[in-house]
Write a protein that holds these residues in place. Sequence first.
Motif, PDB file in Angstrom:
ATOM      1  N   ILE A   1       4.959 -10.708 -14.890  1.00  0.00           N
ATOM      2  CA  ILE A   1       3.795 -11.560 -14.668  1.00  0.00           C
ATOM      3  C   ILE A   1       2.672 -10.664 -14.174  1.00  0.00           C
ATOM      4  N   LEU A   2       1.643 -10.517 -14.990  1.00  0.00           N
ATOM      5  CA  LEU A   2       0.539  -9.606 -14.701  1.00  0.00           C
ATOM      6  C   LEU A   2      -0.728 -10.419 -14.469  1.00  0.00           C
ATOM      7  N   ALA A   3      -1.228 -10.374 -13.208  1.00  0.00           N
ATOM      8  CA  ALA A   3      -2.436 -11.117 -12.855  1.00  0.00           C
ATOM      9  C   ALA A   3      -3.590 -10.201 -12.487  1.00  0.00           C
ATOM     10  N   GLY A   4      -3.336  -8.895 -12.398  1.00  0.00           N
ATOM     11  CA  GLY A   4      -4.367  -7.929 -12.056  1.00  0.00           C
ATOM     12  C   GLY A   4      -3.768  -6.542 -12.048  1.00  0.00           C
TER      13      GLY A   4
ATOM     14  N   LEU B   1      12.443  -9.554 -12.396  1.00  0.00           N
ATOM     15  CA  LEU B   1      11.101 -10.126 -12.308  1.00  0.00           C
ATOM     16  C   LEU B   1      10.143  -9.083 -11.755  1.00  0.00           C
ATOM     17  N   LEU B   2       9.110  -8.749 -12.531  1.00  0.00           N
ATOM     18  CA  LEU B   2       8.078  -7.800 -12.116  1.00  0.00           C
ATOM     19  C   LEU B   2       6.758  -8.549 -12.011  1.00  0.00           C
ATOM     20  N   LYS B   3       6.152  -8.545 -10.800  1.00  0.00           N
ATOM     21  CA  LYS B   3       4.891  -9.252 -10.572  1.00  0.00           C
ATOM     22  C   LYS B   3       3.837  -8.252 -10.098  1.00  0.00           C
ATOM     23  N   GLN B   4       2.613  -8.399 -10.607  1.00  0.00           N
ATOM     24  CA  GLN B   4       1.541  -7.474 -10.260  1.00  0.00           C
ATOM     25  C   GLN B   4       0.210  -8.202 -10.233  1.00  0.00           C
ATOM     26  N   ASN B   5      -0.547  -8.015  -9.152  1.00  0.00           N
ATOM     27  CA  ASN B   5      -1.917  -8.533  -9.128  1.00  0.00           C
ATOM     28  C   ASN B   5      -2.922  -7.480  -8.694  1.00  0.00           C
ATOM     29  N   ALA B   6      -2.465  -6.219  -8.553  1.00  0.00           N
ATOM     30  CA  ALA B   6      -3.359  -5.138  -8.144  1.00  0.00           C
ATOM     31  C   ALA B   6      -2.663  -3.815  -8.396  1.00  0.00           C
ATOM     32  N   GLY B   7      -3.420  -2.712  -8.216  1.00  0.00           N
ATOM     33  CA  GLY B   7      -2.820  -1.389  -8.283  1.00  0.00           C
ATOM     34  C   GLY B   7      -2.415  -0.968  -9.671  1.00  0.00           C
ATOM     35  N   THR B   8      -1.575   0.059  -9.732  1.00  0.00           N
ATOM     36  CA  THR B   8      -1.109   0.602 -11.006  1.00  0.00           C
ATOM     37  C   THR B   8       0.412   0.732 -10.990  1.00  0.00           C
TER      38      THR B   8
ATOM     39  N   LYS C   1       0.852  -1.187   0.000  1.00  0.00           N
ATOM     40  CA  LYS C   1       0.000   0.000   0.000  1.00  0.00           C
ATOM     41  C   LYS C   1       0.885   1.233   0.000  1.00  0.00           C
ATOM     42  N   GLY C   2       0.398   2.299  -0.678  1.00  0.00           N
ATOM     43  CA  GLY C   2       1.148   3.535  -0.759  1.00  0.00           C
ATOM     44  C   GLY C   2       1.754   3.731  -2.131  1.00  0.00           C
ATOM     45  N   LYS C   3       2.140   4.978  -2.428  1.00  0.00           N
ATOM     46  CA  LYS C   3       2.802   5.271  -3.692  1.00  0.00           C
ATOM     47  C   LYS C   3       4.311   5.207  -3.496  1.00  0.00           C
ATOM     48  N   THR C   4       4.955   4.408  -4.338  1.00  0.00           N
ATOM     49  CA  THR C   4       6.397   4.207  -4.272  1.00  0.00           C
ATOM     50  C   THR C   4       7.027   4.613  -5.594  1.00  0.00           C
ATOM     51  N   THR C   5       8.125   5.360  -5.505  1.00  0.00           N
ATOM     52  CA  THR C   5       8.878   5.759  -6.692  1.00  0.00           C
ATOM     53  C   THR C   5      10.256   5.129  -6.629  1.00  0.00           C
TER      54      THR C   5
ATOM     55  N   GLY D   1      16.158  -7.303  -8.384  1.00  0.00           N
ATOM     56  CA  GLY D   1      15.889  -8.700  -8.645  1.00  0.00           C
ATOM     57  C   GLY D   1      14.412  -8.992  -8.820  1.00  0.00           C
ATOM     58  N   GLU D   2      13.580  -8.476  -7.907  1.00  0.00           N
ATOM     59  CA  GLU D   2      12.146  -8.746  -7.962  1.00  0.00           C
ATOM     60  C   GLU D   2      11.372  -7.581  -7.378  1.00  0.00           C
ATOM     61  N   ILE D   3      10.347  -7.169  -8.089  1.00  0.00           N
ATOM     62  CA  ILE D   3       9.416  -6.148  -7.590  1.00  0.00           C
ATOM     63  C   ILE D   3       8.017  -6.726  -7.703  1.00  0.00           C
ATOM     64  N   GLU D   4       7.280  -6.667  -6.594  1.00  0.00           N
ATOM     65  CA  GLU D   4       5.917  -7.184  -6.574  1.00  0.00           C
ATOM     66  C   GLU D   4       4.960  -6.102  -6.078  1.00  0.00           C
ATOM     67  N   VAL D   5       3.879  -5.903  -6.814  1.00  0.00           N
ATOM     68  CA  VAL D   5       2.848  -4.941  -6.425  1.00  0.00           C
ATOM     69  C   VAL D   5       1.565  -5.702  -6.143  1.00  0.00           C
ATOM     70  N   THR D   6       1.078  -5.577  -4.921  1.00  0.00           N
ATOM     71  CA  THR D   6      -0.137  -6.257  -4.510  1.00  0.00           C
ATOM     72  C   THR D   6      -1.009  -5.256  -3.752  1.00  0.00           C
ATOM     73  N   TYR D   7      -1.835  -5.695  -2.810  1.00  0.00           N
ATOM     74  CA  TYR D   7      -2.684  -4.760  -2.081  1.00  0.00           C
ATOM     75  C   TYR D   7      -2.948  -5.244  -0.667  1.00  0.00           C
ATOM     76  N   ARG D   8      -3.331  -4.301   0.196  1.00  0.00           N
ATOM     77  CA  ARG D   8      -3.688  -4.625   1.571  1.00  0.00           C
ATOM     78  C   ARG D   8      -5.190  -4.594   1.780  1.00  0.00           C
ATOM     79  N   ASP D   9      -5.845  -3.532   1.296  1.00  0.00           N
ATOM     80  CA  ASP D   9      -7.278  -3.345   1.508  1.00  0.00           C
ATOM     81  C   ASP D   9      -8.061  -3.323   0.202  1.00  0.00           C
ATOM     82  N   SER D  10      -7.612  -2.490  -0.751  1.00  0.00           N
ATOM     83  CA  SER D  10      -8.328  -2.314  -2.006  1.00  0.00           C
ATOM     84  C   SER D  10      -7.423  -2.627  -3.188  1.00  0.00           C
ATOM     85  N   PRO D  11      -7.773  -3.599  -4.032  1.00  0.00           N
ATOM     86  CA  PRO D  11      -6.921  -3.921  -5.173  1.00  0.00           C
ATOM     87  C   PRO D  11      -6.814  -2.797  -6.200  1.00  0.00           C
TER      88      PRO D  11
END
Length: 283
Positions: free
Chosen positions: A190-193, A172-179, A132-136, A145-155
């Motif tokens: 790997i884009l799942a959401g 490796l970039l993984k995402q299942n929520a957010g922008t 959660k939060g905006k990260t730059t 090596g690996e960046i993963e974007v997910t969510y805590r409360d709201s996808p």
Amino acid sequence: MATRTWNGSTSGDWSLAANWSAATVPIAGDSVIIPSGTPAITSFSVGGSQNITLAKMTVEKGYLNDIGGSGNPLTVSFSSRLVHRGTGTLWFKDGSSAATALIVINSDNTTNAAQLDCDSTGGSTTKILVRKGKTTIAGTSNTYGEIEVTYRDSPSTDSVLDISSGSVTVTLLKQNAGTITSAAAVTTAILAGGKLTQTGSTVITTAYIVGGYLLANNNGATTVTTCNLMQGTLDLKGNSLEKTITTLQRAPGSTLMWDAQLHTISNSATGIVGAFYDYAEES
């Protein structure tokens, strides 16, 4: 080693002993706690605890202030992890070739939770998890090596990641929520959401789209080398520039938005330029 707790009782200087529990500045191998309700960490004196490797640091929920500032980041490394739950901005630069093992951003600050710059010589071992939060993420010739974007409360609204520098490489970039807005060169995505917008002139070598939305808004000729479009959307029409997908495999239920006049999709197995085997046609 010891656990040192920030109190900021005298000033905002990290390197002043009076600002820490047991009147001792953290040294290599120590763990650090930044508690709720304590004053801002604003400076890092010459000769202080910079360019060392600590064990871990936790910024607690309820810490309302920034850590460091633009041009004045906290410059250390962590052998275990760095966890930011506060609502101020964490300004952090990895200060060692032995990169921080894990950085977790889990902050209610949706405008500027963290500004991260990890060292290129050790950054390939770093994992960054944005809950959660905006990260730059920025820097010059940095590798993550690996960046993963997910969510805590709201996808849809929890997590925002901006990889603003075209000099950044992500293995490796993984995402299942957010922008995510990314100008990074990505080896595997790997884009799942959520929504991933590709900018700049860099390339995603291999993309697996099993959900979510990949918008190719970049200005380079090659957008993705190999794309496996299982579910979700691949949109090549973010701008009017020519783009190339070297190999595309597309499954039923997926969406491809492209323009045959601008975009080239090649099937490397058959060598038929401008065509591809479309598994979606079998549905």
